[in-house]
Design an enzyme around this catalytic site. Structure first.
Site, PDB file in Angstrom:
ATOM      1  N   LYS A  40       0.808  -1.097   0.002  1.00 47.46           N
ATOM      2  CA  LYS A  40      -0.011  -0.211  -0.057  1.00 47.46           C
ATOM      3  C   LYS A  40       0.844   1.068   0.075  1.00 47.46           C
ATOM      4  CE  LYS A  40      -1.805   2.549   3.124  1.00 47.46           C
ATOM      5  NZ  LYS A  40      -1.738   4.016   2.331  1.00 47.46           N
ATOM      6  N   GLU A  93       4.594   7.005  15.423  1.00 44.57           N
ATOM      7  CA  GLU A  93       3.402   6.764  15.940  1.00 44.57           C
ATOM      8  C   GLU A  93       2.763   5.742  15.535  1.00 44.57           C
ATOM      9  OE1 GLU A  93       1.531  10.358  15.226  1.00 44.57           O
ATOM     10  OE2 GLU A  93      -0.430   9.778  16.211  1.00 44.57           O
ATOM     11  N   GLU A 136      10.690   0.984   9.809  1.00 45.83           N
ATOM     12  CA  GLU A 136      11.616   1.948   9.409  1.00 45.83           C
ATOM     13  C   GLU A 136      10.968   3.308   9.999  1.00 45.83           C
ATOM     14  OE1 GLU A 136      13.203   4.943   8.345  1.00 45.83           O
ATOM     15  OE2 GLU A 136      13.335   4.149   6.224  1.00 45.83           O
ATOM     16  N   CYS A 182      13.805  10.727   7.043  1.00 42.20           N
ATOM     17  CA  CYS A 182      13.952  10.117   8.213  1.00 42.20           C
ATOM     18  C   CYS A 182      15.112  10.364   9.064  1.00 42.20           C
ATOM     19  CB  CYS A 182      13.261   8.640   8.165  1.00 42.20           C
ATOM     20  SG  CYS A 182      13.964   7.695   6.903  1.00 42.20           S
ATOM     21  N   GLU A 210      10.385  15.307  15.660  1.00 44.89           N
ATOM     22  CA  GLU A 210      10.672  15.076  14.319  1.00 44.89           C
ATOM     23  C   GLU A 210       9.845  16.069  13.443  1.00 44.89           C
ATOM     24  OE1 GLU A 210       9.655  11.776  11.798  1.00 44.89           O
ATOM     25  OE2 GLU A 210      11.686  11.623  11.038  1.00 44.89           O
TER      26      GLU A 210
HETATM   27  P1  NDP Z   1       2.409   7.871   8.444  1.00 49.79           P
HETATM   28  O1  NDP Z   1       3.023   7.108   9.307  1.00 49.79           O
HETATM   29  O2  NDP Z   1       1.027   8.136   8.679  1.00 49.79           O
HETATM   30  O3  NDP Z   1       2.362   7.405   7.059  1.00 49.79           O
HETATM   31  C1  NDP Z   1       3.123   6.277   6.422  1.00 49.79           C
HETATM   32  C2  NDP Z   1       2.158   5.233   5.648  1.00 49.79           C
HETATM   33  O4  NDP Z   1       1.310   4.584   6.768  1.00 49.79           O
HETATM   34  C3  NDP Z   1       1.173   5.604   4.774  1.00 49.79           C
HETATM   35  O5  NDP Z   1       1.242   4.724   3.713  1.00 49.79           O
HETATM   36  C4  NDP Z   1       0.029   5.710   5.384  1.00 49.79           C
HETATM   37  O6  NDP Z   1      -1.214   5.831   4.674  1.00 49.79           O
HETATM   38  C5  NDP Z   1       0.314   4.657   6.424  1.00 49.79           C
HETATM   39  N1  NDP Z   1      -0.631   4.560   7.468  1.00 49.79           N
HETATM   40  C6  NDP Z   1      -1.275   5.771   8.217  1.00 49.79           C
HETATM   41  N2  NDP Z   1      -2.036   5.307   9.363  1.00 49.79           N
HETATM   42  C7  NDP Z   1      -1.984   4.027   9.190  1.00 49.79           C
HETATM   43  C8  NDP Z   1      -2.607   2.568   9.955  1.00 49.79           C
HETATM   44  N3  NDP Z   1      -3.297   2.975  11.224  1.00 49.79           N
HETATM   45  N4  NDP Z   1      -2.260   1.554  10.014  1.00 49.79           N
HETATM   46  C9  NDP Z   1      -1.893   1.344   8.893  1.00 49.79           C
HETATM   47  N5  NDP Z   1      -1.029   2.279   8.153  1.00 49.79           N
HETATM   48  C10 NDP Z   1      -1.069   3.375   8.228  1.00 49.79           C
HETATM   49  O7  NDP Z   1       3.065   9.433   8.109  1.00 49.79           O
HETATM   50  P2  NDP Z   1       2.484  10.734   7.577  1.00 49.79           P
HETATM   51  O8  NDP Z   1       2.070  10.685   6.333  1.00 49.79           O
HETATM   52  O9  NDP Z   1       1.021  10.970   8.206  1.00 49.79           O
HETATM   53  O10 NDP Z   1       3.473  11.571   7.957  1.00 49.79           O
HETATM   54  C11 NDP Z   1       3.551  12.035   9.466  1.00 49.79           C
HETATM   55  C12 NDP Z   1       4.915  12.199  10.139  1.00 49.79           C
HETATM   56  O11 NDP Z   1       5.415  10.911  10.070  1.00 49.79           O
HETATM   57  C13 NDP Z   1       5.770  12.879   9.224  1.00 49.79           C
HETATM   58  O12 NDP Z   1       5.730  14.242   9.564  1.00 49.79           O
HETATM   59  C14 NDP Z   1       7.312  12.400   9.585  1.00 49.79           C
HETATM   60  O13 NDP Z   1       7.530  12.861  10.837  1.00 49.79           O
HETATM   61  C15 NDP Z   1       6.844  11.041   9.733  1.00 49.79           C
HETATM   62  N6  NDP Z   1       7.233  10.173   8.550  1.00 49.79           N
HETATM   63  C16 NDP Z   1       8.425   9.558   8.327  1.00 49.79           C
HETATM   64  C17 NDP Z   1       8.771   8.907   7.322  1.00 49.79           C
HETATM   65  C18 NDP Z   1      10.127   7.947   7.399  1.00 49.79           C
HETATM   66  O14 NDP Z   1      10.567   7.646   6.363  1.00 49.79           O
HETATM   67  N7  NDP Z   1      10.449   7.222   8.350  1.00 49.79           N
HETATM   68  C19 NDP Z   1       8.163   8.885   6.388  1.00 49.79           C
HETATM   69  C20 NDP Z   1       7.018   9.719   6.317  1.00 49.79           C
HETATM   70  C21 NDP Z   1       6.417  10.411   7.395  1.00 49.79           C
HETATM   71  P3  NDP Z   1      -1.807   7.180   4.140  1.00 49.79           P
HETATM   72  O15 NDP Z   1      -0.908   8.122   3.926  1.00 49.79           O
HETATM   73  O16 NDP Z   1      -2.306   6.579   2.919  1.00 49.79           O
HETATM   74  O17 NDP Z   1      -2.945   7.548   4.811  1.00 49.79           O
END
Ligand code: NDP
Length: 484
Positions: free
Chosen positions: A181, A237, A256, A291, A388
């Site tokens: 996904k 989170e 990750e 990240c 972050e």
């Molecule tokens: P998320 O952790 O919410 O999103 C990452 C992925 O997880 C997306 O595909 C998202 O889906 C999916 N997701 C969200 N909620 C759930 C759930 N309950 N169960 C399963 N999958 C889920 O990151 P955000 O896009 O909200 O970004 C928020 C913050 O996260 C950023 O500001 C940053 O701090 C951190 N982040 C860290 C990353 C890294 O590389 N470690 C990458 C991205 C964000 P969808 O987006 O389709 O709703």
């Protein structure tokens, strides 16, 4: 501009009336595409397709050599479509097309080429055993490394194509089948990649890309009873939610997650100009949406003012613009949500009394641009120092004694990466050993390679991606004992 309507692989079964909200070009908030809003039922169909492919399809039964050759061709196809993929990535995510063309796309291709080689090298051991309660008996014992099965993969929006490659390459080389996904904001390159993989003859059901929201599609995948392993990249989170969701069938989990990485510059850095450039790249590359971004700049006191001035000068000179404009050095943030998140942190830092050397606000009023920002005079308890931000925002602090520095650098819930700049080899090694981080760059930053494992200490994650370490995530060991 092209307009995409793309369905997942099993589209004949899909509820085509369900679409995610429009995808926006982050440079001007214009609509670029609509993709399916898949739900729990769609996830179940995709998992069933992957299960069928795993249990009775040809993928895990073909010779490792055939599997490796297929993955090599995927790498080639990515390079053949490099311009198209870079454009898609730029339109969808906002990053400069030129950057996607020289970084994201070739790295994604290289990952497949690298993983193609592993297909023929996943081996077990022969193990001499003693069995003390069976004196005189003889055995031949060995291990097999087998694929885990059906893999769920959830990826973020910051490197959409590259994250798809990091996840798909190792899972496939080991013979697994996948449901992936992509992030709701950036599904286009993963969909195009899957299309290319199908054109190259990927057997049905081996890779299923399912677009949708995290709270629905993502959560269903993480909790699905017939998924054997879930691999996630995203926020710490949501990583914790994944762990809970995986508990139902105790599926294997790799994560990750986030970071707040220290980038440490000593006054004996071999080349201060290079260290300043490296510090700017550490935080401003990909608009800080990394990240492993070097978001805490820690500088030895004697050179603090010089380094902060140098990084700030570089920040001021960064050319902001739409990803497709040839002279753009930094594009917009990915979404309005991220714009709000990053500007909220910028405001919090001001309220908490930090000093903004440059930047600190939204740039312009169209699209999701923010100013590259350098902040000093910060305290350990400020949210901009602890949390972050995931934007082009660096907090700079000075230090005097290396012992205090290491304590401070490690004073975070995260442990993804760190940078150290010094010409003193002994000091570099000592500090690298003391830092609690999955990657330490010495006299460089942001150096990635398919052969190098990447992952986090502490709350930055579980497991390592890339390198041969990643095969641990996608294989399981079977011990076989033959009585002779
Ligand atoms: P998320 O952790 O919410 O999103 C990452 C992925 O997880 C997306 O595909 C998202 O889906 C999916 N997701 C969200 N909620 C759930 C759930 N309950 N169960 C399963 N999958 C889920 O990151 P955000 O896009 O909200 O970004 C928020 C913050 O996260 C950023 O500001 C940053 O701090 C951190 N982040 C860290 C990353 C890294 O590389 N470690 C990458 C991205 C964000 P969808 O987006 O389709 O709703």
């Amino acid at each position: 501009m092209r307009f995409y309507i793309i369905q997942p692989q099993y589209d004949e079964e899909l509820q085509t009336s369900n679409f995610l909200p429009n995808l926006f070009n982050p440079a001007d908030a214009s609509v670029i595409a609509r993709v399916s809003d898949s739900d729990k039922e769609d996830i179940s169909r995709a998992v069933a397709a992957a299960r069928r492919a795993f249990e009775s399809g040809p993928w895990r039964r073909m010779t490792p050599s055939e599997r490796g050759k297929y993955l090599w061709r995927v790498g080639d196809a990515i390079l053949e479509h490099a311009d198209e993929l870079a454009e898609l990535e730029s339109i969808d995510n906002g990053k400069p097309r030129a950057v996607a063309r020289v970084a994201d796309v070739p790295l994604a291709a290289d990952l497949f080429h690298y993983m193609a080689g592993w297909a023929t090298k996943i081996e077990g051991n022969t193990i001499p055993i003693s069995v003390p309660y069976a004196p005189g008996a003889h055995f031949h014992a060995f291990t097999l490394r087998e694929p885990v099965g059906v893999i769920g993969q959830i990826i973020p929006w910051n490197f959409p194509l590259l994250m798809a490659a990091w996840k798909l390459g190792p899972a496939l080389t080991a013979g697994n089948c996948v449901v992936l996904k992509p992030a709701e904001q950036t599904p286009l390159s993963a969909l195009r990649l899957a299309e290319l993989m199908l054109e190259l003859g990927l057997p049905e059901g081996v890779v299923n890309i399912v677009t949708g929201f995290g709270e629905t599609a993502g959560a269903s995948l993480a909790s699905h009873e017939d998924v054997d392993k879930i691999a996630f990249t995203g926020s710490t989170e949501v990583g914790k939610l994944i762990v809970h969701a995986a508990a139902g069938n105790l599926k294997k989990v790799s994560l990750e997650l986030g970071g707040k990485s220290p980038n440490i510059i000593f006054k004996d850095a071999p080349n201060l100009e290079a260290a300043v450039a490296g510090a700017a790249d550490a935080i401003f590359f990909n608009h800080g949406q990394c990240c492993c971004a070097g978001s805490r700049l820690m500088v030895e006191r004697d050179i603090f003012d010089e380094v902060v001035a140098g990084v700030s000068e570089k920040a001021k000179r960064i050319k902001l613009g739409p990803g497709l404009a040839p002279d753009t050095q930094m594009g917009p943030l990915v979404s309005e949500e991220q714009l709000n998140r990053v500007t909220r942190y910028m405001n919090l830092g001001k309220e908490e009394g930090a000093c903004y050397v440059t930047g600190g606000r939204r740039a312009g009023d169209q699209g999701y641009f923010v100013q590259p920002t350098v902040i000093k005079d910060v305290r350990d308890n400020m949210s901009i120092v602890r949390e972050e931000i995931f934007g082009p925002v660096v907090v700079a602090e000075s230090f005097n004694k290396p012992e205090e520095l290491v304590l401070k650098a490690n004073q975070t819930q995260y442990g993804l990466a760190a940078g150290v700049w010094t010409r003193d080899i002994a000091k570099a090694h000592k500090v690298a050993a003391a830092l609690k981080a999955g990657t330490v760059w010495i006299n460089c930053y942001n150096v990635f390679d398919s052969a190098l494992p990447f992952g986090g200490y502490k709350q930055s994650g579980w497991g390592r991606e890339m390198g041969h370490d990643v095969l641990e995530l996608y294989t399981q060991t079977k011990a076989v004992v033959v009585g002779l």
